[in-house]
Design a protein around this motif. Structure first.
Motif, PDB file in Angstrom:
ATOM      1  N   PRO A 223       5.649  -5.464   1.782  1.00 26.29           N
ATOM      2  CA  PRO A 223       4.733  -4.758   2.676  1.00 26.29           C
ATOM      3  C   PRO A 223       5.250  -3.389   3.083  1.00 26.29           C
ATOM      4  CG  PRO A 223       5.913  -6.454   3.879  1.00 26.29           C
ATOM      5  CD  PRO A 223       6.244  -6.645   2.433  1.00 26.29           C
ATOM      6  N   SER A 224       4.312  -2.589   3.521  1.00 24.80           N
ATOM      7  CA  SER A 224       4.590  -1.285   4.096  1.00 24.80           C
ATOM      8  C   SER A 224       3.881  -1.219   5.439  1.00 24.80           C
ATOM      9  CB  SER A 224       4.115  -0.183   3.153  1.00 24.80           C
ATOM     10  OG  SER A 224       4.524   1.091   3.618  1.00 24.80           O
ATOM     11  N   GLU A 225       3.950  -0.072   6.094  1.00 27.19           N
ATOM     12  CA  GLU A 225       3.215   0.077   7.342  1.00 27.19           C
ATOM     13  C   GLU A 225       1.733   0.214   7.037  1.00 27.19           C
ATOM     14  OE1 GLU A 225       4.836   2.817  10.145  1.00 27.19           O
ATOM     15  OE2 GLU A 225       6.908   2.356   9.583  1.00 27.19           O
ATOM     16  N   LEU A 226       0.906  -0.362   7.886  1.00 31.41           N
ATOM     17  CA  LEU A 226      -0.535  -0.290   7.691  1.00 31.41           C
ATOM     18  C   LEU A 226      -1.033   1.154   7.775  1.00 31.41           C
ATOM     19  CD1 LEU A 226      -1.787  -3.244   9.945  1.00 31.41           C
ATOM     20  CD2 LEU A 226      -1.692  -3.204   7.453  1.00 31.41           C
TER      21      LEU A 226
ATOM     22  N   HIS B 201      -3.663  -8.069   2.656  1.00 33.13           N
ATOM     23  CA  HIS B 201      -4.586  -7.086   2.089  1.00 33.13           C
ATOM     24  C   HIS B 201      -4.330  -6.899   0.590  1.00 33.13           C
ATOM     25  CE1 HIS B 201      -6.972  -5.609   5.359  1.00 33.13           C
ATOM     26  NE2 HIS B 201      -5.967  -5.111   6.055  1.00 33.13           N
ATOM     27  N   ALA B 202      -3.058  -6.734   0.230  1.00 34.23           N
ATOM     28  CA  ALA B 202      -2.719  -6.486  -1.177  1.00 34.23           C
ATOM     29  C   ALA B 202      -3.101  -7.675  -2.047  1.00 34.23           C
ATOM     30  CB  ALA B 202      -1.231  -6.181  -1.309  1.00 34.23           C
ATOM     31  N   ALA B 203      -2.801  -8.880  -1.596  1.00 35.19           N
ATOM     32  CA  ALA B 203      -3.135 -10.075  -2.382  1.00 35.19           C
ATOM     33  C   ALA B 203      -4.636 -10.171  -2.604  1.00 35.19           C
ATOM     34  CB  ALA B 203      -2.619 -11.325  -1.673  1.00 35.19           C
ATOM     35  N   ALA B 204      -5.410  -9.964  -1.540  1.00 36.52           N
ATOM     36  CA  ALA B 204      -6.868 -10.036  -1.672  1.00 36.52           C
ATOM     37  C   ALA B 204      -7.389  -8.934  -2.585  1.00 36.52           C
ATOM     38  CB  ALA B 204      -7.515  -9.943  -0.292  1.00 36.52           C
ATOM     39  N   ASN B 205      -6.812  -7.745  -2.481  1.00 38.72           N
ATOM     40  CA  ASN B 205      -7.267  -6.637  -3.309  1.00 38.72           C
ATOM     41  C   ASN B 205      -6.946  -6.866  -4.787  1.00 38.72           C
ATOM     42  OD1 ASN B 205      -8.624  -4.018  -3.037  1.00 38.72           O
ATOM     43  ND2 ASN B 205      -6.755  -3.160  -3.911  1.00 38.72           N
TER      44      ASN B 205
ATOM     45  N   ASN C 281       0.852  -1.192   0.000  1.00 40.95           N
ATOM     46  CA  ASN C 281       0.000   0.000   0.000  1.00 40.95           C
ATOM     47  C   ASN C 281       0.883   1.235   0.000  1.00 40.95           C
ATOM     48  OD1 ASN C 281      -0.504   1.914   2.560  1.00 40.95           O
ATOM     49  ND2 ASN C 281       0.161  -0.104   3.352  1.00 40.95           N
ATOM     50  N   THR C 282       0.372   2.286  -0.629  1.00 38.33           N
ATOM     51  CA  THR C 282       1.035   3.585  -0.615  1.00 38.33           C
ATOM     52  C   THR C 282       0.007   4.618  -0.197  1.00 38.33           C
ATOM     53  OG1 THR C 282       2.458   2.900  -2.461  1.00 38.33           O
ATOM     54  CG2 THR C 282       2.376   5.247  -1.942  1.00 38.33           C
ATOM     55  N   ASP C 283       0.272   5.286   0.906  1.00 37.12           N
ATOM     56  CA  ASP C 283      -0.676   6.263   1.457  1.00 37.12           C
ATOM     57  C   ASP C 283      -2.067   5.653   1.647  1.00 37.12           C
ATOM     58  OD1 ASP C 283       1.276   8.159   1.592  1.00 37.12           O
ATOM     59  OD2 ASP C 283       0.580   9.351  -0.110  1.00 37.12           O
ATOM     60  N   GLY C 284      -2.105   4.373   2.012  1.00 36.84           N
ATOM     61  CA  GLY C 284      -3.364   3.711   2.303  1.00 36.84           C
ATOM     62  C   GLY C 284      -4.111   3.169   1.105  1.00 36.84           C
ATOM     63  N   VAL C 285      -3.577   3.350  -0.102  1.00 35.15           N
ATOM     64  CA  VAL C 285      -4.189   2.808  -1.314  1.00 35.15           C
ATOM     65  C   VAL C 285      -3.486   1.500  -1.648  1.00 35.15           C
ATOM     66  CG1 VAL C 285      -4.676   3.173  -3.765  1.00 35.15           C
ATOM     67  CG2 VAL C 285      -4.793   5.098  -2.155  1.00 35.15           C
ATOM     68  N   TYR C 286      -4.265   0.405  -1.684  1.00 39.13           N
ATOM     69  CA  TYR C 286      -3.663  -0.912  -1.848  1.00 39.13           C
ATOM     70  C   TYR C 286      -3.448  -1.257  -3.312  1.00 39.13           C
ATOM     71  CZ  TYR C 286      -3.376  -2.230   2.971  1.00 39.13           C
ATOM     72  OH  TYR C 286      -2.982  -2.289   4.278  1.00 39.13           O
TER      73      TYR C 286
END
Length: 309
Positions: A155-158, A179-183, A126-131
């Motif tokens: 990964p990044s920080e949540l 989260h990223a995989a599911a998205n 995620n970057t700035d909360g956008v996955y």
């Protein structure tokens, strides 16, 4: 010296001082480590690693200034290209792109893949909360798909406060990757961009353990078939970084397609004692025969990086 380590980080000389100048001293809760090509080779020699594929860890190059992120990305990618040019036998590299600036990210990816001979691209979960997988990423993913690129997801920080006393790298990183995989599957990325080879860090986070639960949720959300979604989740590649334990490794091997499991260390953010522990656990794991270890150590990676043969 047969192993190919697909999860190894670099910290170019200009990068660490730049992070510190921005107040970033412990991304993900881990202090910025020392790094040099010489130290990397010494580590690889110790653990029978022939080639390390290098990438930036979080936070990448985006700290809020698009022009600065593009400039640092270019410098990092040029450093990686020169390192590979000097030691093509020992190093590969994943190019960095300055998301969320989409145009700059596309430009950086195409330049690195076409001109700098990058072995793939690293994208943060995620970057700035956008996955990763958000429809806004489609122009970048389409460009990478046209090049049949390898995409390493780190990964990044949540986009949420950390739990006091529990550094983000301990558990939040695993959830971020999940989260990223599911998205990605939610938005149909594996089917819309079938030429992408997407590697998930740290054995896919919690994905192997929670895959059937996530599949049920995505079926309800999308109306797609259960087996179709499950196969999309199984279609990623997975590395073993910090995941060679007696509980994580069996879960990964029970879920992942056997030809899509790759060796990884996460050095130097994973210090050498951690590399020694998890690599030792992996080496001792009785659920893999010699051929199975060889596939993870090297053969599976050659399907993604044939130049390493």
């Amino acid at each position: 010296m047969s192993r190919i380590d697909v999860h190894q980080h670099l910290l170019p000389p200009a990068y660490t001082p730049w992070l510190r100048s921005k107040g970033v001293h412990a991304p993900g809760g881990r202090a910025l480590p020392q790094w040099s090509p010489q130290h990397a080779i010494a580590l690889m020699d110790t653990y029978a690693i022939g080639t390390g594929v290098l990438s930036l860890s979080t936070p990448g190059t985006w700290l809020g200034d698009g022009a600065e992120a593009a400039e640092i990305s270019l410098r990092v990618n040029e450093f990686g290209a020169e390192l590979v040019k000097d030691r093509p036998d020992r190093f590969g590299y994943f190019a960095t792109v300055p998301l969320p600036d989409l145009d700059a990210a596309v430009a950086a990816a195409t330049h690195a893949l076409d001109e700098l001979a990058a072995d793939g691209v690293v994208l943060l979960a995620n970057t700035d909360g956008v996955y990763l997988g958000h429809p806004g990423h489609d122009p970048l993913l389409a460009e990478l798909d046209r090049r049949s690129a390898v995409v390493f997801v780190h990964p990044s920080e949540l986009p949420a406060p950390p739990v006091p006393g529990l550094p983000p790298f301990a558990a939040d990183f695993l959830l971020d990757t999940t989260h990223a995989a599911a998205n990605l599957v939610l938005h149909g990325v594996p089917r819309r961009y079938p030429n992408l080879k997407i590697i998930l860090s740290h054995a896919g986070g919690f994905l192997p353990y929670a895959a059937h639960r996530i599949t049920a949720a995505l079926v309800a959300e999308t109306g797609r078939g259960y087996e179709e979604i499950l196969q999309d989740l199984r279609g990623f590649w997975f590395d073993t970084a910090l995941s060679g334990s007696p509980t994580a490794l069996p879960s990964l091997l029970a879920f992942a397609r056997p030809e899509r499991v790759l060796f990884g260390t996460d050095w130097p953010f994973a210090p050498e004692p951690a590399v020694a522990h998890f690599t030792g656990e992996y080496d001792r794991y009785g659920g893999l025969d010699v051929a199975g270890h060889h596939a993870i150590d090297r053969a599976n990676a050659l399907a993604l990086f044939p130049r390493f043969s």
